[in-house]
Design a protein around this motif. Structure first.
Motif: not given
Length: 201
Positions: A132, A136, A190
């Motif tokens: 992460y 993002d 993603d």
């Protein structure tokens, strides 16, 4: 004597004659030209078949331009207070703080703007490790302007790292938005498993 010279020239094989090579060059040029025209026409047809429409809270993108099958990539747009999931990563927005101050007088929003702090929890529901990163996430304001996070000076900044299977991470992201703007959407992407949008209000 002259007749013998003419006979010798006429008996030369075709590949030694100028007209033979001129014909070859012209034929090759015509072949390349027709190939380019065919390719451009095919690209125009593919582009015409690519659509991006919003229906019922989901963003649907026709992927025919990229795939040989008829499958569609869908970005789910989640309602406020709804937990979303992308590629096994569950995202829950815990709280939203308007007019947030970092406490640093050198780190303030521009005139007519304010900082908004979004606290969220990431949960790895997959069997694999998930990376992460605050990059993002992006925030779209009511004017359609999409921005990365504005500052990382808050004590609970999300930061970056990885989550083992079942792991959790809670942290916050601060964005700069027009003051009192409530038409805000947080996006998570993603690059392998897709993206999701979260309406904040």
């Amino acid at each position: 004597m002259a007749d013998n010279n003419n006979t010798t020239k006429n008996d030369r094989p075709p590949f030694k004659r100028a007209w033979f090579w001129v014909t070859i060059v012209i034929s090759f040029a015509l072949f390349i030209f027709s190939l380019v025209l065919t390719t451009k026409a095919a690209m125009k047809i593919d582009n015409a078949d690519t659509n991006r429409v919003t229906l019922g809270g989901s963003l649907t993108i026709d992927s025919n331009l990229f795939d040989d099958d008829d499958e569609e990539d869908t970005m789910r747009l989640y309602a406020p207070n709804e937990t979303g999931e992308v590629g096994g990563l569950a995202i829950t927005i815990n709280s939203i703080e308007r007019n947030f101050s970092t406490g640093n007088r050198f780190d303030t929003p521009d005139e007519g703007m304010e900082y908004i702090k979004i606290n969220l929890t990431l949960t790895n529901k997959s069997k694999d490790r998930i990376e992460y990163n605050p990059f993002d996430f992006e925030l779209e304001n009511g004017e359609g302007d999409i921005q990365d996070y504005a500052t990382s000076l808050q004590e609970d900044h999300l930061g970056s790292g990885s989550l083992a299977s079942g792991g959790k991470k809670t942290g916050s992201l601060v964005f700069e938005v027009p003051a009192k703007d409530t038409n805000l959407t947080l996006y998570y992407e993603d690059y392998t498993n897709g993206e999701a949008g979260f309406r904040l209000y």
